[in-house]
Design a protein around this motif. Structure first.
Motif, PDB file in Angstrom:
ATOM      1  N   SER A  63     -99.320 -21.643  37.625  1.00 19.88           N
ATOM      2  CA  SER A  63    -100.565 -21.134  38.305  1.00 19.88           C
ATOM      3  C   SER A  63    -101.735 -21.854  37.500  1.00 19.88           C
ATOM      4  O   SER A  63    -102.845 -22.062  38.056  1.00 19.88           O
ATOM      5  CB  SER A  63    -100.711 -19.702  38.334  1.00 19.88           C
ATOM      6  N   HIS A  64    -101.182 -22.731  36.599  1.00 16.49           N
ATOM      7  CA  HIS A  64    -102.187 -23.543  35.838  1.00 16.49           C
ATOM      8  C   HIS A  64    -102.336 -25.092  36.127  1.00 16.49           C
ATOM      9  O   HIS A  64    -102.890 -25.914  35.327  1.00 16.49           O
ATOM     10  CB  HIS A  64    -102.407 -23.196  34.424  1.00 16.49           C
ATOM     11  N   ALA A  65    -101.365 -25.335  36.911  1.00 15.43           N
ATOM     12  CA  ALA A  65    -100.999 -26.736  37.251  1.00 15.43           C
ATOM     13  C   ALA A  65    -102.233 -27.494  38.120  1.00 15.43           C
ATOM     14  O   ALA A  65    -102.545 -28.744  37.789  1.00 15.43           O
ATOM     15  CB  ALA A  65     -99.851 -27.060  37.975  1.00 15.43           C
ATOM     16  N   TYR A  66    -102.718 -26.651  38.770  1.00 12.84           N
ATOM     17  CA  TYR A  66    -103.756 -27.166  39.914  1.00 12.84           C
ATOM     18  C   TYR A  66    -104.879 -26.257  39.863  1.00 12.84           C
ATOM     19  O   TYR A  66    -104.818 -25.206  39.453  1.00 12.84           O
ATOM     20  CB  TYR A  66    -103.214 -27.474  41.420  1.00 12.84           C
ATOM     21  N   GLY A  67    -106.059 -26.767  40.485  1.00 12.09           N
ATOM     22  CA  GLY A  67    -107.294 -26.002  40.911  1.00 12.09           C
ATOM     23  C   GLY A  67    -107.003 -25.139  42.053  1.00 12.09           C
ATOM     24  O   GLY A  67    -105.994 -25.060  42.530  1.00 12.09           O
ATOM     25  N   SER A  68    -108.048 -25.367  42.862  1.00 16.47           N
ATOM     26  CA  SER A  68    -108.187 -24.423  44.186  1.00 16.47           C
ATOM     27  C   SER A  68    -108.691 -25.286  45.519  1.00 16.47           C
ATOM     28  O   SER A  68    -109.125 -24.696  46.333  1.00 16.47           O
ATOM     29  CB  SER A  68    -109.091 -23.346  43.999  1.00 16.47           C
ATOM     30  N   SER A  69    -108.317 -26.685  45.489  1.00  9.90           N
ATOM     31  CA  SER A  69    -108.798 -27.353  46.616  1.00  9.90           C
ATOM     32  C   SER A  69    -107.675 -27.148  47.571  1.00  9.90           C
ATOM     33  O   SER A  69    -106.540 -26.601  47.301  1.00  9.90           O
ATOM     34  CB  SER A  69    -109.020 -28.790  46.169  1.00  9.90           C
ATOM     35  N   TYR A  70    -108.005 -27.766  48.873  1.00  9.02           N
ATOM     36  CA  TYR A  70    -106.945 -27.698  49.944  1.00  9.02           C
ATOM     37  C   TYR A  70    -105.732 -28.467  49.333  1.00  9.02           C
ATOM     38  O   TYR A  70    -104.713 -28.019  49.592  1.00  9.02           O
ATOM     39  CB  TYR A  70    -107.609 -28.298  51.053  1.00  9.02           C
ATOM     40  N   ARG A  71    -106.013 -29.717  48.693  1.00  8.67           N
ATOM     41  CA  ARG A  71    -104.813 -30.624  48.260  1.00  8.67           C
ATOM     42  C   ARG A  71    -103.891 -29.901  47.320  1.00  8.67           C
ATOM     43  O   ARG A  71    -102.775 -29.635  47.308  1.00  8.67           O
ATOM     44  CB  ARG A  71    -105.356 -31.650  47.716  1.00  8.67           C
TER      45      ARG A  71
END
Ligand code: FAD
Length: 526
Positions: free
Chosen positions: A73-81
């Motif tokens: 859950s900390h690997a990415y943010g919250s964009s579409y990508r």
């Protein structure tokens, strides 16, 4: 009790399901002329992450986690990508550890350890970054420093109407703590529920109010940051002419200088009077002309959101007219005369006003009718975005700011170019535009794209669209971002738009505050 989604927006329990999901699937299938059904995200238990490359020292064991859920859950943010990659289980480079300091001494200990070992540190607030701000793309050991335990309203100065707030506080918790004192920060980005004070400061976020004090910059009195070189705290002052402002240096630093641990924020009394009106315009450009005159007249509407006919249709319009939602609010005075003046300006620019909605002490209800429904659909929109993403629909936004003089050409160039790219890349889809923020000298156009994609190629298709958008925006005099920040996704555009000597000076500052180069490598610099 709710569970934060590890792959998508917000709480798992609030994701679309059942009839709501089926309805959406039918609607987009009809719109794009093909069956679009959601593909469920890879179950968390089936994720296979690389083995952590580093272990924290014994002194930090208590605040460290390398659990599957935390790392994923900390690997990415919250964009579409980010949503697409996470939902597919495409998490090749997660943080090796997630650390959650309970106070400044532990933040200092984490940074000391990182500087000594060369482990990269990526500060993580709510993880709502939409520009690749919270992932590390270069291959090296890294930790995600989650500020979630720095979550207190530490002090309120009622006389100066300001509060000292810890960086990890989420929007709703802060407003809940201020409400009993009849105070508010009055800062409401769409990501309000799942973003933090520290994240807002680090990204120079903007709230949904269109004018006046709507950027976090306007609301910050002083900032405290722990850098690898030591603490840096600007003084609490209402204003100061003493040289370049230290807090301005820290605003927008995106974790590349250090960790914001707390800030003094300017508060406001809670608004009591409100008034608003929808005004129809024959075209987006006629509406934009009205917004310009409004802002140049000195009026500061809280809401001044211009939707092009396509966006207005999504909000219930018939698709033939642009819609301007203009509204005022005040804690101290009725707003009727400001609203009347704004409507007169809109009529002068060819607008047709609808019914006015007003409320205040002594009238019925706390807010104009419809405001609650608007707020819920505003906060619900990211859940809808995730559901569409799972149906292989490209659904993403990009934003900019430009002068009024540049707006007409920029608006035409972006919509024409992205329209062509959509046809070529996706075989269809639409791009729509609204103005989210307005100033006397310009405005912030915000574009939304929705298009069918080829399953498996969504990211390549979106990347091509985004590259075209950035190129045409910069060509037409716009900024690479008005409020979404630079992160990693906007680096190339940011490098083009900032002066070379400024980049050099920024590099020297980074060298002083973060000599080992461990703080969020890849954003802003390097
Ligand atoms: C659905 C949606 C709606 C959004 N709406 C808006 C909007 O209306 N207005 C707007 O401006 N943005 C918006 N955003 C973008 C995002 O919410 C903002 O950039 C927000 O400020 C990020 O806050 P965060 O706490 O989630 O930070 P994160 O996403 O965790 O981090 C963002 C960046 O700040 C750094 N950072 C975080 N905390 C700290 C800290 N304490 N010290 C130093 N660096 C730190 C991170 O390293 C990263 O580079 C939206 C995003 C989504 C997904």
């Amino acid at each position: 009790l709710s569970t934060r989604s590890w792959w998508g927006w917000g709480d798992e329990e609030r994701a679309l399901r059942g009839a709501e999901l089926t309805g959406l699937s039918t609607m987009v299938s009809e719109r794009f002329g093909r069956q679009l059904r959601p593909v469920a995200p890879v179950p968390l238990s089936e994720l296979r992450l690389p083995v952590p490359r580093v272990q924290p020292p014994q002194t930090l064991i208590d605040i460290a986690s390398d659990s599957l859920r935390d790392r994923a859950s900390h690997a990415y943010g919250s964009s579409y990508r980010d949503v697409i990659r996470a939902a597919r289980g495409d998490i090749g480079h997660p943080p090796d550890q997630v650390l959650r300091p309970r106070g400044e001494p532990e933040v200092i200990a984490v940074l000391d350890w990182a500087a000594a070992t060369g482990v990269a540190v990526v500060p993580y607030g709510g993880g709502s970054s939409v520009v690749g701000g919270v992932e590390l793309r270069e291959q090296r050991a890294w930790i995600s420093l989650d500020t979630g335990r720095l979550d207190q309203l530490a002090e309120v100065d009622r006389t100066s109407r300001a509060a000292r707030v810890q960086a990890g506080m989420l929007g709703p918790a802060l407003e809940d703590a201020l409400r009993p004192m009849d105070l508010t920060l009055r800062f409401f980005p769409q990501s309000f529920e799942f973003s933090t004070v520290g994240g807002w400061i680090a990204t120079r976020a903007a709230g949904h109010f269109a004018t006046g004090p709507t950027h976090i910059d306007d609301l910050v009195e002083s900032v405290r940051m722990i850098t690898p070189a030591g603490p840096l705290e600007s003084r609490r002052l209402p204003a100061s002419g003493a040289g370049p402002a230290p807090d301005r240096l820290l605003l927008g630093s995106e974790g590349s200088f250090g960790v914001v641990t707390e800030a003094w924020l300017r508060l406001q009394d809670r608004p009591r009077w409100r008034g608003s009106c929808d005004v129809r315009f024959a075209s987006f450009s006629a509406g934009a002309q009205a917004v310009r005159v409004l802002l140049q007249s000195g009026l500061l509407p809280a809401n001044c959101r211009l939707l092009d006919p396509g966006e207005a249709q999504l909000a219930g319009g018939d698709g033939t007219a642009a819609l301007l939602v203009v509204g005022f609010e005040s804690a101290h005075l009725p707003v009727d005369s400001a609203l009347a003046a704004a409507i007169e300006i809109c009529q002068g620019a060819g607008g047709t006003p609808g019914q006015q909605r007003t409320s205040g002490p002594g009238t019925t209800g706390e807010r104009p009718a419809g405001a609650g429904a608007w707020r819920s659909s505003f906060l619900r929109a990211p859940y809808l975005r995730d559901a569409l993403a799972l149906m292989s629909v490209i659904v993403e936004t990009f934003e900019t700011a430009c002068t009024w003089a540049d707006l007409p050409a920029l608006h035409v160039a972006v919509t024409e170019r992205i329209g062509r790219e959509l046809a070529a890349i996706c075989g269809g889809g639409t791009v729509t535009c609204r103005l989210t923020h307005a100033y006397p000298d310009g405005c912030a156009p915000y574009f939304s794209v929705i298009a069918p994609s080829r399953p498996g190629s969504e990211l390549a298709q979106w990347d091509a669209l985004k590259a075209a958008a950035t190129a045409v925006i910069l060509d037409c005099g716009g900024t690479v971002t008005h409020h979404h920040a630079v992160g990693r996704d906007h680096r190339s555009g940011y490098d083009l738009q900032r002066p070379a000597l400024f980049a050099q000076a920024l590099g020297a500052i980074k060298g002083t505050l973060d000599p080992a180069g461990v703080m969020n490598p890849g954003v802003l610099l390097g």
